[in-house]
Design a protein around this motif. Structure first.
Motif, short mmCIF file in Angstrom:
data_model
loop_
_atom_site.label_atom_id
_atom_site.label_comp_id
_atom_site.label_asym_id
_atom_site.label_seq_id
_atom_site.Cartn_x
_atom_site.Cartn_y
_atom_site.Cartn_z
N GLN A 151 0.85 -1.18 0.00
CA GLN A 151 0.00 0.00 0.00
C GLN A 151 0.89 1.24 0.00
OE1 GLN A 151 -3.30 0.16 2.74
NE2 GLN A 151 -3.50 -2.09 2.81
N ALA A 154 -1.38 7.52 -2.82
CA ALA A 154 -1.72 7.79 -4.21
C ALA A 154 -1.05 9.08 -4.68
CB ALA A 154 -3.23 7.90 -4.38
N GLU A 159 4.50 5.60 -5.86
CA GLU A 159 3.61 4.97 -6.83
C GLU A 159 4.22 5.05 -8.23
OE1 GLU A 159 -1.11 4.73 -8.02
OE2 GLU A 159 -0.34 6.62 -7.22
N TRP A 174 -0.55 -3.12 -6.49
CA TRP A 174 -0.55 -2.45 -5.19
C TRP A 174 -1.85 -1.69 -5.00
CZ3 TRP A 174 2.23 -1.25 -9.48
CH2 TRP A 174 1.94 -0.01 -10.09
N ALA A 176 -3.28 2.01 -3.97
CA ALA A 176 -2.93 3.43 -3.82
C ALA A 176 -3.98 4.09 -2.93
CB ALA A 176 -2.86 4.11 -5.18
N ARG A 178 -5.66 7.27 -0.95
CA ARG A 178 -5.79 8.72 -1.04
C ARG A 178 -6.12 9.38 0.29
NH1 ARG A 178 -5.55 10.54 -6.04
NH2 ARG A 178 -5.88 9.09 -7.77
N THR A 197 4.71 -1.35 2.79
CA THR A 197 4.56 -0.03 2.19
C THR A 197 5.93 0.39 1.64
OG1 THR A 197 3.66 2.21 2.45
CG2 THR A 197 5.02 1.37 4.25
#
Length: 331
Positions: A151, A154, A159, A174, A176, A178, A197
């Motif tokens: 995780q 975002a 990312e 994965w 993302a 927010r 992460t």
């Protein structure tokens, strides 16, 4: 100026809603970005609240980015005003649209971001690391990780890195997020709620002071620069001034002293320090955490920052007393 050109400038000014006089002036006659902000007396800076960037200590705001920006603004003869967008995507958008003069937020310079931002000279280098919980199985490569076990925030550089790595690891998938920041994801890994992460090495170094189970499995990138970001349009005077400032503090040792101040202690825990720290996490932090979380709701300051500051001040001892007679956890 020929009358035809004057009329064309007036017409264009009316269509664009711009003062016609500004269109008559040659670029060299228009005030620079630095001159305009000096006239206004304010440097507007987008940042993020984190131990590596900006946080509020017992005596007021602190952090590497805070100190650098304040010193830079003082040299320009203006006041710095920090704004804190809700997430990294909003921060990048505000910067690219010119809603702020610059972003000082521990931003990694990436090819994708260079498409819509201008970056100054780097002041620090970090690597991106896959983070796991000590005691769980440590992966040795991305191929050992099941889909959606990672995780990340975002819109983050992390990312972007995963998208790039996905070309060589097609099974890499994965989540993302927010609604969270990096330190919330790190806390999730610490609690065992999130498997993995991705964090910059400097963020992990600071977070590991509080979360004793966080470990780097392996690096996902080579060392990458952190730099201030500027809007992609307008003259380059502010970026040039920032580059000159960073070059100066690199030469005179100010930058090295700031990095040592904020990061030097993080990697220098000896055996006794670590043993005491882990014991205090087990015995003292659980009793104090509700108070830190209450303070977060009242002030908006992340409870983890408050806890870290309190540990530096008193080792979480409510009966601690300073040489000047000040008592308490925060002293």
């Amino acid at each position: 100026m020929p009358i035809r050109r004057v009329l064309m400038a007036l017409l264009l000014g009316l269509l664009l809603g711009a003062p016609p006089l500004a269109l008559w002036l040659a670029p060299s006659q228009q005030p620079s970005v630095v001159q305009r902000l000096q006239a206004r007396g304010e440097l507007i800076v987008a940042s993020r609240r984190a131990p590596t960037t900006w946080y509020r200590g017992p005596e007021g705001p602190k952090g590497l980015e805070h100190d650098l920006v304040q010193d830079f603004a003082q040299g320009l003869g203006v006041e710095a005003r920090f704004v804190f967008p809700d997430d990294i995507g909003h921060l990048l958008q505000m910067t690219s649209q010119g809603a702020v003069h610059l972003a000082a937020a521990g931003l990694t310079v990436t090819p994708e971001r260079r498409r819509f931002l201008r970056f100054g000279q780097p002041y620090q280098e970090v690597s991106e690391q896959l983070v796991y919980r000590l005691g769980s199985r440590r992966p040795r490569s991305l191929d050992e990780i099941a889909p959606y076990e990672i995780q990340v925030v975002a819109g983050s550089a992390h990312e972007e890195t995963l998208r790039r790595l996905q070309r060589r690891h097609p099974g890499l998938k994965w989540i993302a997020r927010r609604e969270v920041d990096l330190y919330q994801l790190l806390e999730g890994v610490e609690r065992g709620e999130i498997r993995y992460t991705v964090a910059d090495s400097n963020d992990l170094l600071m977070a590991a002071r509080i979360y004793r189970h966080l470990k780097a499995a392996f690096d996902l990138s080579e060392h990458r620069p952190l730099a201030w970001a500027f809007p992609p349009f307008g003259d380059d005077s502010l970026r040039q001034a920032a580059d000159a400032y960073l070059a100066r503090i690199r030469r005179d040792g100010t930058l090295a002293r700031l990095l040592e101040h904020y990061y030097g202690h993080a990697g220098r825990l000896n055996f006794v320090d670590k043993r005491d720290f882990l014991r205090h996490i087990r015995e003292r932090l659980p009793r104090l955490r509700p108070y830190f979380e209450l303070a977060e709701r009242q002030t908006g300051i992340d409870w983890r920052l408050l806890a870290a500051i309190a540990y530096q001040e008193s080792h979480w001892d409510p009966k601690a007393k300073s040489p000047t007679g000040v008592r308490g956890v925060m002293m």
